[in-house]
Motif scaffolding. Sequence first.
Motif, PDB file in Angstrom:
ATOM      1  N   PHE A 180       9.490   9.394 -20.514  1.00  0.00           N
ATOM      2  CA  PHE A 180      10.586   9.539 -21.481  1.00  0.00           C
ATOM      3  C   PHE A 180      11.934   9.544 -20.774  1.00  0.00           C
TER       4      PHE A 180
ATOM      5  N   ARG B 181      12.921   6.085 -19.733  1.00  0.00           N
ATOM      6  CA  ARG B 181      13.363   5.279 -20.877  1.00  0.00           C
ATOM      7  C   ARG B 181      14.757   5.701 -21.324  1.00  0.00           C
ATOM      8  N   LEU B 182      15.012   6.992 -21.316  1.00  0.00           N
ATOM      9  CA  LEU B 182      16.319   7.487 -21.734  1.00  0.00           C
ATOM     10  C   LEU B 182      17.414   6.983 -20.794  1.00  0.00           C
TER      11      LEU B 182
ATOM     12  N   ALA C 207       8.203  10.210 -31.364  1.00  0.00           N
ATOM     13  CA  ALA C 207       7.054   9.344 -31.114  1.00  0.00           C
ATOM     14  C   ALA C 207       6.264   9.801 -29.889  1.00  0.00           C
ATOM     15  N   SER C 208       6.932  10.431 -28.932  1.00  0.00           N
ATOM     16  CA  SER C 208       6.283  10.876 -27.699  1.00  0.00           C
ATOM     17  C   SER C 208       5.580  12.216 -27.876  1.00  0.00           C
TER      18      SER C 208
ATOM     19  N   GLU D  71      18.156   6.654 -31.506  1.00  0.00           N
ATOM     20  CA  GLU D  71      17.005   6.046 -30.824  1.00  0.00           C
ATOM     21  C   GLU D  71      16.283   7.067 -29.953  1.00  0.00           C
ATOM     22  N   THR D  72      17.041   7.921 -29.289  1.00  0.00           N
ATOM     23  CA  THR D  72      16.438   8.948 -28.436  1.00  0.00           C
ATOM     24  C   THR D  72      15.670   9.955 -29.276  1.00  0.00           C
ATOM     25  N   LYS D  73      16.224  10.315 -30.416  1.00  0.00           N
ATOM     26  CA  LYS D  73      15.537  11.238 -31.320  1.00  0.00           C
ATOM     27  C   LYS D  73      14.209  10.638 -31.774  1.00  0.00           C
ATOM     28  N   GLN D  74      14.213   9.370 -32.118  1.00  0.00           N
ATOM     29  CA  GLN D  74      12.983   8.702 -32.544  1.00  0.00           C
ATOM     30  C   GLN D  74      11.972   8.639 -31.403  1.00  0.00           C
ATOM     31  N   ASP D  75      12.450   8.394 -30.191  1.00  0.00           N
ATOM     32  CA  ASP D  75      11.577   8.341 -29.015  1.00  0.00           C
ATOM     33  C   ASP D  75      10.937   9.707 -28.766  1.00  0.00           C
TER      34      ASP D  75
ATOM     35  N   ARG E 209       4.240  12.090 -19.432  1.00  0.00           N
ATOM     36  CA  ARG E 209       4.988  11.683 -20.627  1.00  0.00           C
ATOM     37  C   ARG E 209       6.456  12.084 -20.506  1.00  0.00           C
TER      38      ARG E 209
ATOM     39  N   ARG F 150      17.940   3.373 -21.428  1.00  0.00           N
ATOM     40  CA  ARG F 150      18.599   3.181 -22.721  1.00  0.00           C
ATOM     41  C   ARG F 150      20.107   3.374 -22.569  1.00  0.00           C
TER      42      ARG F 150
END
Length: 380
Positions: A320, A323-324, A284-285, A277-281, A316, A327
């Motif tokens: 991030f 969010r991390l 996307a960022s 999920e972190t890799k995808q975030d 940003r 998460r």
Amino acid sequence: DPGADASLCGMAATGASGTNAVRYGTMRPNVLNLRVVLPDGRLLHTAGPGRQPRKRAAGYDLTSLFVGSEGTLGFLTQATLRLHPLPEATAVTVASFPSVGAAVACTVQVLQAAVPVARIGECPPPEVGLGVPVPVVELNTASSPPEFLDEVMADACGRFSRMELPAAAMLLLELHGSRHSLAEQQQQMEEIVRQNSGSSLAWAEGLEEREQLWSMRHNAWYAALALRPGCQVRHKDGDNGSSTAGAVSATALPSLAQGYSTDVCVPISRLPDVVVETKQDLQASGLTGPMVGHVGDGNFHCILVFNSQDPEEAQRIHAFTQRLGRRALAAGGTCTGEHGVGLGKRALLQEELGQEGLDTLRSIKAALDPHNLMNPGKVL
């Protein structure tokens, strides 16, 4: 596994950790006693003057209170530490995987199968010990947790250290122990790696080969900075990094591009999902943030490289990191596994502990430092 500028009391004050933590523990279980200068000038021995028992049940655990206190409760001036014997034999191997998820899933299975690893992490493989016959050391051992690098970090480390490496997620594993035969454990590890589509393993025993592997991992910070155009990296030997020796001992110069390292830790069972999920975030960022971690204990980092003069990019980065942290909390983990709270994670600390937990910490702080002299504003 201290850094070059670490001090023993500094490591105790920050609750330091690192690549050997799964096998040998973080600083907290390795500190038996501390001498602390309290804010009012009194001298405190947290386990009593001159005492160093392996365990104790006498009163509150004052030693653990001061380990990781980040300078908010007193000055740590002396530490009594637990010693561990040097292993009779050591062996290192690397394995590459088709994805970050596969590498982390392999780590989880290795730990759940109780394969005795000393160090395990995701990391790029060097030319040394791979593709050529390498003596296999047979170990009766506990091994280190795996060190982990995603494909971006592996590629960066390979280029920075002038090594021909595949741009693939990798695990670096180290075994410690005696020379009794542990072919069964090695077989078990190789089988788990194969089940996760990993590469075949070649075990390196030589000191030079092992040091080359770990030097590459330890220079991950500088390798990450070199990913960003405009981030200057100068080598201690004065050249541009064309020599391997220079690459291993790099230091970064200040520039517009800065690095920011995140730090979260989650339960091992949740690690694959959180890492993916972190890799995808990250993708996307649109951020430059190679991933590296001591995944054997659920701890990983994103090394975010950004333009410090760009407010939009800095925002940003902040979003991030928040969010991390959340998460990790949602997965039952912590917002910081080893770097500490400092100023940047005070809000996350309240979310992690709750108001009652935070109030208890503030009561302890007020009792020991009523005038708020020690690192005011930090942590609480």
